[in-house]
Design a protein around this motif. Structure first.
Motif, mmCIF file in Angstrom:
data_model
loop_
_atom_site.group_PDB
_atom_site.id
_atom_site.type_symbol
_atom_site.label_atom_id
_atom_site.label_comp_id
_atom_site.label_asym_id
_atom_site.label_seq_id
_atom_site.Cartn_x
_atom_site.Cartn_y
_atom_site.Cartn_z
ATOM 1 N N GLU A 115 42.296 42.814 36.456
ATOM 2 C CA GLU A 115 42.825 41.481 36.710
ATOM 3 C C GLU A 115 42.119 40.395 35.901
ATOM 4 O O GLU A 115 42.575 39.259 35.857
ATOM 5 N N ASP A 117 41.116 38.094 32.988
ATOM 6 C CA ASP A 117 41.860 37.568 31.844
ATOM 7 C C ASP A 117 41.263 38.106 30.536
ATOM 8 O O ASP A 117 40.083 37.886 30.252
ATOM 9 N N GLY A 119 41.541 37.033 27.680
ATOM 10 C CA GLY A 119 41.058 35.920 26.859
ATOM 11 C C GLY A 119 39.600 35.594 27.133
ATOM 12 O O GLY A 119 38.849 35.231 26.211
ATOM 13 N N GLU A 142 33.920 37.519 36.984
ATOM 14 C CA GLU A 142 35.287 37.012 37.057
ATOM 15 C C GLU A 142 36.103 37.724 38.142
ATOM 16 O O GLU A 142 37.009 37.139 38.735
ATOM 17 N N ARG A 218 39.488 29.387 42.167
ATOM 18 C CA ARG A 218 40.789 28.719 42.104
ATOM 19 C C ARG A 218 41.013 27.788 43.283
ATOM 20 O O ARG A 218 41.974 27.034 43.308
#
Length: 219
Positions: A115, A117, A119, A142, A218
């Motif tokens: 999951e 990212d 990037g 992360e 988030r």
């Protein structure tokens, strides 16, 4: 008839269940976390793709996950006896619980790391981070919210497995439910053990979700 002896037995059963669950979860992560990391790293889109290693780990994880826990418990009796000197009781049950948890945890960890990212990983790589640094300082950080949520699911699953172990003298609430609730038809004891197992799962779920929400960037 409900006596003080029964109450003391139930309390001891809760302690044994927590002992088996928490220690099995701990040891499961000691071995399952590296398994999950290796699965992710050696995947075709991982940091160090290795088709042979991934296939071997993938097959091993799938084999052990496909074996029903009660059957695995019986199959591991010689190994359990070798490690702890006996094949019954709470300490002995930790062995098959841990082995059953390892591939499950490995898959949960792999899923959580998937999951992350890509990037973020590429940004860390462009800044000169080594694969080891990317795994421990980027990917695991992360994925921490997902990892905690996964740990909550794992703990609840192992708790359920510990109750199943009661059918073969594994100790804990499952053992009490079988010996008194099933063999002696004492439905009150059976009901209490079921309620306590549900309560324990809810406690683990609540604690896990609270920690996961706290760590979720988030929110």
């Amino acid at each position: 008839m409900w006596t003080k002896q029964v109450t003391d037995m139930i309390i001891a059963g809760v302690g044994e269940t927590l002992y088996m669950t928490l220690f099995s979860t701990f040891f499961g992560y000691v071995f399952g976390m590296p398994l999950g990391i290796l699965l992710k790293v050696s995947d075709k889109e991982g940091l160090r793709p290795n088709a042979v290693l991934y296939k071997i780990l993938d097959v091993i994880a799938n084999i052990f996950r496909s074996i029903p826990f009660l059957i695995l418990l019986i199959l591991l009796i010689p190994f359990t006896r070798f490690l702890v000197g006996k094949s019954y009781g709470t300490t002995a049950t930790i062995v098959p619980l841990t082995i059953a948890a390892i591939p499950f945890i490995g898959r949960m960890v792999e899923s959580s790391l998937n999951e992350v990212d890509p990037g973020v990983i590429e940004a860390a790589r462009s800044m000169g981070a080594s694969n080891l640094q990317i795994v421990f300082r980027v990917m695991l950080v992360e994925a921490r919210t997902s990892l905690i949520s996964g740990a909550t699911i794992v703990t609840g699953t192992i708790l359920g497995y510990s109750a199943m172990a009661g059918t073969v003298g594994g100790g804990g609430l499952g053992d009490i439910a079988v010996r008194y609730g099933y063999n002696r038809w004492q439905t009150d004891i059976m009901l209490v053990t079921v309620i306590l197992l549900v309560v324990l799962v809810q406690i683990f779920q609540t604690i896990g979700m609270f920690i996961a929400n706290k760590l979720d960037k988030r929110k």
